[in-house]
Design an enzyme around this catalytic site. Structure first.
Site, PDB file in Angstrom:
ATOM      1  N   TYR A 109      -2.773  -0.916  10.435  1.00 46.30           N
ATOM      2  CA  TYR A 109      -2.776  -1.237   9.003  1.00 46.30           C
ATOM      3  C   TYR A 109      -1.485  -0.773   8.343  1.00 46.30           C
ATOM      4  CZ  TYR A 109      -4.154  -1.107   4.075  1.00 46.30           C
ATOM      5  OH  TYR A 109      -4.202  -1.272   2.712  1.00 46.30           O
ATOM      6  N   SER A 138       0.847  -1.193   0.000  1.00 47.56           N
ATOM      7  CA  SER A 138       0.000   0.000   0.000  1.00 47.56           C
ATOM      8  C   SER A 138       0.876   1.235   0.000  1.00 47.56           C
ATOM      9  CB  SER A 138      -0.895   0.005   1.245  1.00 47.56           C
ATOM     10  OG  SER A 138      -1.541   1.254   1.409  1.00 47.56           O
TER      11      SER A 138
END
Length: 676
Positions: free
Chosen positions: A566, A553
């Site tokens: 996350y 990401s």
């Protein structure tokens, strides 16, 4: 009045029953009158299955259409056996109109025979008679005057002349056994031809069943009985990577495994080494199985490590033997050797591995060798199995017409012969990646927590020749291993792994619990580690290189608000890419990552609550989140699952064969996430 629809219906009925013929084997024809638009008069035409088609799925587009008068006129210019191959090109001058499909080498067999309807099939029972040492005498005993014997002759114009003469000389005959090859039957109507075909096949099968001796493959061999199901599947999965690497020495292959009773019983009997060494006989068989298989000469209980060592030795010898076979028969005009690796590998107590350029080819090769076992059983039951001479096999395997057919095949897609495992692939980014890889020619294993969704996603990509769905919780080493075992048993091995499974909880530091932290790290950091570890073992053992992709990401480098768990686990994944790129490079395994921006549309993560929470963080409605993300990028574009899939395809394609340890941003340009 004969119609193509009538022929297609007959063909589909005959071709859909494996007792009658094998996949893409045999051909059927029908003759009838049609109006010639040039003369306005009726002309006799023949509709016949074209080259490369399959009877079971034949459609009108698969029929070649020829003028019977012009086809039979070719007998006056036939130059003889030495120049027989020229007759295939001559068929083009007999076509009616645009001619439909390309005429096959068997066209003369249909056109020269004085019968309205002709079937040429490859039934196991018929080939058993055709390959028996005393096949001619057996033909007379079993069928009397209703079926004639035609000695072995390579398919072509002369064989058509032979069969036409046989029919003319035997008015009571409804068909013939083609030595070493198959059967041909005929009739005045489509119904009669089909009935004659079925009668011949059933009569041969009944005779073998009633008159064959028990144990045609010899008594059981001590230690060669089938292992129990769980044990043999475990051993097959353990052997599969080694075998695929060996079978792909010359060219990457996809594999197929079967542990059918037919195969296991054959390998448990004393005569299997002799019979396997004789090879197959029917041209359709050995074109797909090669002249003979590689057979492990060890009992079922041999340790995996010992079996692997022996298989490596046997493979080396197989390659030498195949090269010698080629050298014995090749001439200056022969096509170059196509590869010396086996297409069939037989493992006593375990089963059969088969290989081909794609899954369908590998599976069909397996079916053909199963047919060959059935043929051997029938021939040995009544007589002695006596396939055609090795030189004749070579003449067909390296036939210029076969080479021309291979050259006409479409260029392989970018990921052809590659096997890909994608985690979290039943939805969102993972599903888009699986879809793209399948479209590019890969075989795909869709792994997901939800088995039903995984199977549905796989079914949407095509048959099990294209994709399968498996259940896998990536936090469980046992479930990951089970998924990889399923992959190597379904497709032979593994080439490409995508660590995509993930989830996200959008919380600030003070609201993030220890359970939140552990959950996200277990799924993405630990899960990626476990998947990469289990996959790397297969990739290394195969010796074919490979790719591991991490869907990380932009958050792995960008400090966004309220998602510490996350973003931290994504940073963990990002560094795994660098570490594994260094460690696995010596094995030819490339490891790369992709850093997407928020992918809202189609995302399982966003639809599961993450989207609403991120929207709240940024002060927009959830349905505006994708637009919000797009507006903050340099390009002003929303990132979609397909954009990430495109990056996977490029990273694992041939154009980036020298790229490893790289992270590719797929974020439409987020300056704060630029890599430094």
């Amino acid at each position: 009045m004969t119609t193509p629809a009538e022929l297609i219906a007959r063909s589909n009925r005959l071709g859909s029953d494996p007792r009658n013929t094998n996949f893409a084997g045999g051909n059927t024809s029908a003759k009838g009158l049609a109006l010639d638009p040039v003369t306005g008069e009726n002309v006799e035409l023949m509709w016949v299955k074209g080259s490369g088609g399959d009877l079971g799925t034949l459609t009108e587009a698969g029929l070649a259409i020829l003028r019977v008068d012009r086809l039979r006129a070719l007998t006056s210019v036939y130059p003889g056996l030495d120049r027989e191959d020229e007759m295939v090109a001559a068929f083009d001058h007999t076509l009616f109109g645009k001619g439909g499909a390309t005429p096959s080498i068997d066209t003369a067999m249909h056109g020269l025979v004085e019968a309205a309807h002709v079937d040429h099939l490859h039934p196991d029972s018929g080939i058993a008679i055709a390959t028996a040492a005393d096949g001619e005498a057996l033909t007379a005993t079993i069928f009397g005057s209703k079926v004639a014997w035609v000695p072995w002759r390579r398919p072509g114009f002369q064989l058509g002349l032979d069969i036409a003469a046989i029919k003319a000389e035997n008015p009571d005959a409804i068909g013939c056994i083609l030595g070493g090859h198959g059967v041909t039957t005929w009739g005045d109507t489509s119904e009669e031809a089909e009935a004659n075909s079925l009668w011949l096949i059933d009569t041969a099968a009944s005779f073998i069943e009633l008159n064959g001796r028990p144990e045609p493959f010899g008594p059981a061999l001590d230690g060669y009985a089938a292992l129990d199901k769980k044990e043999r599947l475990a051993k097959a999965a353990a052997l599969a990577p080694t075998l695929r690497g060996l079978a792909s020495t010359d060219k990457a292959q996809v594999g197929h495994f079967t542990d059918s009773e037919v195969v296991l019983d054959f390998l448990a009997r004393s005569e299997h080494p002799r019979l396997a060494g004789l090879g197959t006989s029917c041209p359709d068989h050995f074109l797909r199985t090669k002249v003979k298989p590689l057979v492990l000469d060890m009992p079922a209980g041999a340790p995996v490590e010992d079996a692997i060592a022996r298989l490596r030795d046997l493979h080396a010898q197989y390659r030498l033997d195949y090269q010698a076979y080629y050298d014995r028969h090749a001439t200056v005009d022969s096509p170059a050797i196509r590869g010396a690796d086996p297409a069939i590998v037989l493992i006593p107590g375990v089963g059969m591995f088969s290989y081909g350029v794609n899954k369908q080819t590998a599976r069909v090769s397996s079916d053909f060798y199963t047919n060959a076992i059935n043929v051997m059983r029938g021939a040995e039951s009544l007589s002695t199995y006596a396939p055609i001479e090795e030189s004749e096999k070579f003449n067909i395997e390296y036939w210029s017409l076969e080479e021309a057919k291979l050259q006409r095949m479409a260029k392989p897609k970018s990921h052809a012969s590659r096997v890909a495992l994608v985690t979290g692939a039943a939805s969102g980014i993972g599903k888009a990646i699986a879809t793209r890889l399948a479209a590019d020619g890969a075989c795909v294993i869709i792994a997901d927590l939800d088995l039903e969704k995984a199977r549905d996603a796989a079914a949407a990509l095509g048959s099990t020749d294209v994709a399968i769905g498996v259940q896998a919780n990536v936090t469980s080493a046992a479930e990951i291993q089970a998924a990889i075992d399923a992959a190597v048993l379904a497709f032979g091995g593994l080439d490409l792994v995508v660590n995509n499974a993930g989830l996200s909880l959008s919380k600030p530091l003070l609201e993030t619990t220890e359970g939140d932290w552990d959950l996200q790290h277990n799924v993405m950091a630990k899960g990626s580690f476990l998947v990469s570890k289990a996959s790397a073992k297969v990739l290394i053992e195969q010796g074919m290189g490979g790719d591991i992709i991490y869907i990380s990401s932009k958050n792995s480098v960008f400090a966004g608000p309220n998602n510490i768990a996350y973003s931290a686990t994504k940073a963990d994944q990002a560094h795994q890419v660098r570490l594994l790129a260094v460690e696995l490079g010596e094995h030819g395994v490339k490891v790369n990552g992709i850093n997407p921006d928020g992918v809202v549309r189609g995302s399982g993560i966003f639809s599961g609550g993450w989207g609403a929470k991120r929207a709240a963080v940024y002060g927009v409605s959830e349905d505006e989140l994708g637009t919000y993300y797009a507006k903050r990028t340099i390009l002003g574009r929303e990132v979609l699952p397909e954009n990430v899939a495109n990056a996977v395809a490029v990273l694992t394609g041939a154009d980036l064969s020298h790229t490893t340890g790289l992270h590719i941003p797929v974020d439409a340009g987020v300056a704060a996430a630029f890599l430094r």
